[in-house]
Design a protein around this motif. Structure first.
Motif, PDB file in Angstrom:
ATOM      1  N   MET A   1      81.249  89.442  32.615  1.00 26.86           N
ATOM      2  CA  MET A   1      82.675  89.672  32.855  1.00 26.86           C
ATOM      3  C   MET A   1      83.277  88.566  33.707  1.00 26.86           C
ATOM      4  N   GLU A   2      82.558  88.193  34.795  1.00 25.89           N
ATOM      5  CA  GLU A   2      83.052  87.133  35.683  1.00 25.89           C
ATOM      6  C   GLU A   2      83.149  85.814  34.943  1.00 25.89           C
ATOM      7  N   GLU A   3      82.169  85.550  34.060  1.00 25.96           N
ATOM      8  CA  GLU A   3      82.181  84.307  33.283  1.00 25.96           C
ATOM      9  C   GLU A   3      83.417  84.262  32.384  1.00 25.96           C
ATOM     10  N   PHE A   4      83.736  85.381  31.737  1.00 22.28           N
ATOM     11  CA  PHE A   4      84.894  85.428  30.849  1.00 22.28           C
ATOM     12  C   PHE A   4      86.178  85.218  31.632  1.00 22.28           C
ATOM     13  N   ILE A   5      86.308  85.896  32.782  1.00 21.55           N
ATOM     14  CA  ILE A   5      87.527  85.765  33.597  1.00 21.55           C
ATOM     15  C   ILE A   5      87.712  84.327  34.049  1.00 21.55           C
ATOM     16  N   VAL A  55      75.144  80.129  36.740  1.00 23.41           N
ATOM     17  CA  VAL A  55      75.247  81.481  37.291  1.00 23.41           C
ATOM     18  C   VAL A  55      76.689  81.940  37.157  1.00 23.41           C
ATOM     19  N   ASP A  56      76.887  83.075  36.533  1.00 23.14           N
ATOM     20  CA  ASP A  56      78.238  83.629  36.325  1.00 23.14           C
ATOM     21  C   ASP A  56      79.161  82.616  35.647  1.00 23.14           C
ATOM     22  N   GLY A  57      78.580  81.832  34.731  1.00 29.10           N
ATOM     23  CA  GLY A  57      79.406  80.879  33.992  1.00 29.10           C
ATOM     24  C   GLY A  57      79.664  79.580  34.718  1.00 29.10           C
ATOM     25  N   ARG A  58      79.169  79.432  35.927  1.00 25.76           N
ATOM     26  CA  ARG A  58      79.385  78.209  36.696  1.00 25.76           C
ATOM     27  C   ARG A  58      78.073  77.435  36.807  1.00 25.76           C
ATOM     28  N   LYS A  59      78.158  76.128  36.588  1.00 26.83           N
ATOM     29  CA  LYS A  59      76.969  75.280  36.626  1.00 26.83           C
ATOM     30  C   LYS A  59      77.090  74.258  37.748  1.00 26.83           C
TER      31      LYS A  59
END
Length: 260
Positions: A1-5, A55-59
């Motif tokens: 969810m956090e990655e999508f947001i 992690v959570d869409g952040r690299k």
């Protein structure tokens, strides 16, 4: 969810426009090269997280940049003058070229067999321990203030050679240079977030990290007639003192400016 947001919110972000400058308005300019060491505690947000998927869409910075290069989103160059462009696809293919390894295979009868296999090579951000910056420091007649623009950035990889079973450090090499004044580069960095704070709802973009100079670094070179770096003529403590002297010179120039 956090990655999508995160992806949804940042999709339309753009970097702030570069200042409009005329050559006639620049009354003083100096080129500076500096290094960000990711092993320093303050700079570790560049290095982590080390997972390739993030992690959570952040690299981390290296994986974020590598993904952009692999997808041909940003241009890359061999030199910091941006005169020798590199083909992204060819560079990625060459860098990840499989290594040839000879395996020793022993069967149940203790018969030995040697087999040559190809081992795929992947980009590993843990090998990237330094970031190099090229900067333009200048004073313009309109504002009578000292400014700085980061014009280029390179990630570097350490090189070792094996002697008698032990690895010996022989230096580092720039993988590629990216033009930091390029619109595609600036917009891409403006859309990607860095793990700089604990509040994931208000993380700075990588473009903000650089424009706000949220990093520790040391100077390795300034413009000079011999076109040489500090390490070419000094080492150890003397090199550190020379780097500090250049930093102090830049500070003094800024403090000595009078505005009318």
């Amino acid at each position: 969810m956090e990655e999508f947001i995160s992806e949804f919110v940042n999709a339309g972000k753009r970097a702030e426009p570069l200042p409009v400058l005329r050559e006639a308005d620049i009354c003083w300019e100096l080129g500076i090269w500096r290094t960000i060491d990711l092993r320093e505690k303050f700079n570790q947000f560049f290095y982590f997280p080390i997972e390739a998927k993030g992690v959570d869409g952040r690299k981390n910075f290296a994986y974020m940049l590598w993904d952009a290069v692999s997808a041909d989103i940003i241009p890359i160059y061999e030199d910091d003058e941006f005169k020798i462009p590199l083909d992204n696809t060819q560079f990625v293919t060459q860098y990840t070229k499989a290594d040839t390894v000879i395996l020793e295979i022993v069967d149940e009868n203790e018969n030995y067999e040697y087999k040559t296999v190809l081992v795929p090579k992947e980009f590993n951000s843990e090998e990237i321990l330094q970031i190099k910056l090229k900067e333009a420091w200048y004073i313009d007649n309109l504002s009578s203030q000292q400014h700085v623009l980061i014009t280029g950035l390179a990630i570097t990889r350490e090189l070792y050679k094996e002697i008698s079973g032990e690895k010996e450090y022989i230096g580092n090499v720039n993988l590629f240079w990216i033009p930091m004044l390029n619109t595609e580069v600036r917009n891409h960095l403006a859309r990607k977030e860095a793990y700089y704070e604990d509040n994931i709802a208000n993380l700075p973009s990588w473009m903000q990290i650089f424009s706000s100079r949220m990093f520790d670094s040391f100077i390795t070179r300034e413009d000079n007639r011999m076109n040489r770096s500090i390490s070419d003529f000094l080492s150890g403590t003397d090199a550190i003192l020379e780097s500090s002297r250049i930093e102090e010179k830049l500070l003094n120039i800024s403090m000595d400016i009078w505005e009318y």
